[in-house]
Design a protein around this motif. Sequence first.
Motif, short mmCIF file in Angstrom:
data_model
loop_
_atom_site.label_atom_id
_atom_site.label_comp_id
_atom_site.label_asym_id
_atom_site.label_seq_id
_atom_site.Cartn_x
_atom_site.Cartn_y
_atom_site.Cartn_z
N ILE A 154 15.20 -54.22 -16.32
CA ILE A 154 16.43 -53.56 -16.75
C ILE A 154 16.76 -52.45 -15.76
N THR A 155 17.94 -52.51 -15.18
CA THR A 155 18.33 -51.50 -14.19
C THR A 155 19.37 -50.52 -14.75
N ASP A 156 20.04 -50.91 -15.84
CA ASP A 156 21.06 -50.00 -16.40
C ASP A 156 21.33 -50.37 -17.85
N ILE A 157 21.57 -49.34 -18.67
CA ILE A 157 21.95 -49.53 -20.06
C ILE A 157 23.16 -48.64 -20.33
N ALA A 158 24.19 -49.20 -20.92
CA ALA A 158 25.37 -48.42 -21.27
C ALA A 158 25.74 -48.71 -22.72
N VAL A 159 25.94 -47.66 -23.50
CA VAL A 159 26.39 -47.81 -24.88
C VAL A 159 27.83 -47.30 -24.96
N ILE A 160 28.73 -48.17 -25.36
CA ILE A 160 30.16 -47.86 -25.40
C ILE A 160 30.58 -47.67 -26.85
N LEU A 161 31.08 -46.48 -27.15
CA LEU A 161 31.49 -46.15 -28.52
C LEU A 161 33.01 -46.18 -28.62
N GLN A 162 33.51 -46.84 -29.63
CA GLN A 162 34.95 -46.86 -29.86
C GLN A 162 35.30 -45.72 -30.81
N ILE A 163 35.51 -44.52 -30.23
CA ILE A 163 35.78 -43.33 -31.02
C ILE A 163 37.10 -42.73 -30.58
N ARG A 164 37.94 -42.36 -31.53
CA ARG A 164 39.18 -41.69 -31.18
C ARG A 164 38.87 -40.31 -30.63
N ALA A 165 39.55 -39.94 -29.54
CA ALA A 165 39.24 -38.71 -28.82
C ALA A 165 39.32 -37.48 -29.72
#
Length: 224
Positions: A154-165
Motif C-alpha cells: 500500500i503506497t497511499d490511502i485517501a478517505v473522502i468525506l462528503q460533508i457540506r462545507a
Amino acid sequence: MKKLLSWALVLCLCLAMLSTAALADGLYTPGTYTGESSGHEAGLTVTVTVDENAITDVSIDVSKETATIGGAAGPALEAQILEAQSTEIDGVSGATETTDGVVRALSQALAEAQGNTPGSEKAPVQDGTFKGTAPGFGITGQMTCEVTFKDGAITDIAVILQIRAEELRSDIHIEDSPAYLAYHKGKASSKVQLHAQEMTLAKVGSPLALQNARNNLMDMEDDE
C-alpha cells in the motif's frame, strides 16, 4: 467520539472491501480443502469446496463427538457455514465445544484456500487504485476510501468525506469534537513541517522561499 469511531470503522470496512477487490485471482483458489481440530473429542474435520469467490459445499465429520450433542450438530453447522460464507456462524446451542472446533477447522481450511498457510505466498495484489464506499455518521454522509497498491504494498490511502462545507466549519469550532481535534492535530503537524522548512531554507540562504514559508504559517493562523 461516536464520529471518530465511525470513521475508523468505515475505514476498516473500506480496506476489507478493497483487499478483496484487489486480489488478482479472486478470494480463493478453487478446490477442496480440509481442516482438523478438536471439539469435545479429537479428530473433528471440516471439508470445504470453493470456487474463486464462494464456499460451494461443506462436509463436517463429527462422528467422534457425543452422538446426541455434537454428533447431531453437523447438519445445522454445515447449513450455517454455507449461509454465512465465513467462520462467523451462530453455532448450535448445547454443542459449544463442537461449534468451536468446527470454527477452528473451518479457519484452517479457508486459510489454505486463500493461500495463507505457513510458508506459502499470498495471492498477488494488482498495482492500481481501488475504491470502496460505505455510509458515514452524522454530517459525514457517504464515505469513500481509496487505496493505492504498488509492487504488492500500500503506497497511499485517501478517505473522502462528503460533508457540506458550512457544516464542517461549524463542527470544527465545537471544542473537543472529532472534527475539531482532527483539524487542529493536522494543523499542528503542518506547522511543525513548515517550521522545519524554515530552518532548512534559512541554512541555505533562500530569502524568498523563507518568506513564503513564513507567509504560509501566518495564513494558517488567519484561516479560521
